[in-house]
Scaffold this motif. Structure first.
Motif, PDB file in Angstrom:
ATOM      1  N   SER A  72      -4.649   7.108   2.336  1.00 36.76           N
ATOM      2  CA  SER A  72      -5.578   6.113   2.881  1.00 36.76           C
ATOM      3  C   SER A  72      -6.941   6.720   3.185  1.00 36.76           C
ATOM      4  N   THR A  73      -6.936   7.922   3.730  1.00 37.90           N
ATOM      5  CA  THR A  73      -8.194   8.604   4.040  1.00 37.90           C
ATOM      6  C   THR A  73      -8.979   8.877   2.768  1.00 37.90           C
ATOM      7  N   GLY A  86       1.715   9.293  -6.784  1.00 40.58           N
ATOM      8  CA  GLY A  86       2.008  10.709  -6.579  1.00 40.58           C
ATOM      9  C   GLY A  86       1.581  11.296  -5.253  1.00 40.58           C
ATOM     10  N   CYS A  87       1.121  10.473  -4.344  1.00 38.55           N
ATOM     11  CA  CYS A  87       0.745  10.989  -3.015  1.00 38.55           C
ATOM     12  C   CYS A  87       1.984  10.999  -2.132  1.00 38.55           C
ATOM     13  N   VAL A 105       0.841  -1.202   0.000  1.00 37.51           N
ATOM     14  CA  VAL A 105       0.000   0.000   0.000  1.00 37.51           C
ATOM     15  C   VAL A 105       0.874   1.249   0.000  1.00 37.51           C
ATOM     16  N   THR A 106       1.949   1.243   0.754  1.00 36.05           N
ATOM     17  CA  THR A 106       2.853   2.397   0.802  1.00 36.05           C
ATOM     18  C   THR A 106       3.498   2.636  -0.568  1.00 36.05           C
ATOM     19  N   GLU A 107       3.936   1.576  -1.222  1.00 33.67           N
ATOM     20  CA  GLU A 107       4.541   1.723  -2.548  1.00 33.67           C
ATOM     21  C   GLU A 107       3.531   2.249  -3.567  1.00 33.67           C
ATOM     22  N   PRO A 165      -7.326   0.922   1.642  1.00 36.93           N
ATOM     23  CA  PRO A 165      -6.474   0.336   0.597  1.00 36.93           C
ATOM     24  C   PRO A 165      -6.060  -1.102   0.941  1.00 36.93           C
ATOM     25  N   SER A 166      -5.767  -1.354   2.209  1.00 37.55           N
ATOM     26  CA  SER A 166      -5.363  -2.710   2.615  1.00 37.55           C
ATOM     27  C   SER A 166      -6.491  -3.709   2.415  1.00 37.55           C
ATOM     28  N   ALA A 167      -7.706  -3.322   2.790  1.00 36.34           N
ATOM     29  CA  ALA A 167      -8.859  -4.211   2.607  1.00 36.34           C
ATOM     30  C   ALA A 167      -9.127  -4.432   1.124  1.00 36.34           C
TER      31      ALA A 167
END
Length: 149
Positions: free
Chosen positions: A91-92, A83-84, A75-77, A102-104
């Motif tokens: 995530s919000t 571009g965030c 998710v971080t990648e 995003p994880s779900a």
């Protein structure tokens, strides 16, 4: 709105679509449209129904969904790839537009969409802001009725 303004606004919208992963702000987009930032923001919203920033974030989340469906990146990648610069803000916004984190979203099976052409998947998985209904819009795979006008 005159034709020339629409042409310039489309140029800026195309820039967002191509360069969504780069740092874009209203002044840079306004320069691409040959307008002042204030006039650009008002005109963009009038022409496309959302602010330039909202449109940019929708493109980023749309691309993030595609990357998360593939499942090769964390998710971080994915956050950085679209571009965030803040995982929390990403995530919000993702949760706001998609209805799940995003994880779900990444953990859920997306194998049912594989035989569907990418252009069709894009239409049916496009993030839709809460409270906004567009003709023929779809949210989370569920058709929404057209707004009465």
């Amino acid at each position: 709105m005159d034709r020339d303004d629409l042409v310039r606004l489309r140029r800026a919208r195309d820039l967002i679509n191509r360069e969504y992963a780069k740092p874009l702000d209203v002044p840079a987009l306004a320069r691409a449209a040959h307008m002042s930032p204030g006039h650009f923001s008002r005109s963009f919203r009038a022409a496309f129904g959302e602010t330039p920033y909202s449109y940019l974030m929708t493109r980023r989340i749309e691309r993030a969904k595609a990357l998360l469906r593939i499942g090769e990146l964390s998710v971080t990648e994915v956050c950085w790839a679209v571009g965030c610069s803040s995982l929390g803000s990403f995530s919000t916004r993702f949760t706001e537009l998609v209805g799940e984190s995003p994880s779900a979203y990444r953990a859920r099976s997306h194998s049912g969409a594989e035989p569907i052409p990418a252009c069709v998947v894009k239409i049916f998985t496009r993030p839709v802001r809460s409270g906004s209904v567009r003709n023929g819009s779809v949210r989370n795979g569920e058709a929404r009725p057209a707004a009465n006008t």
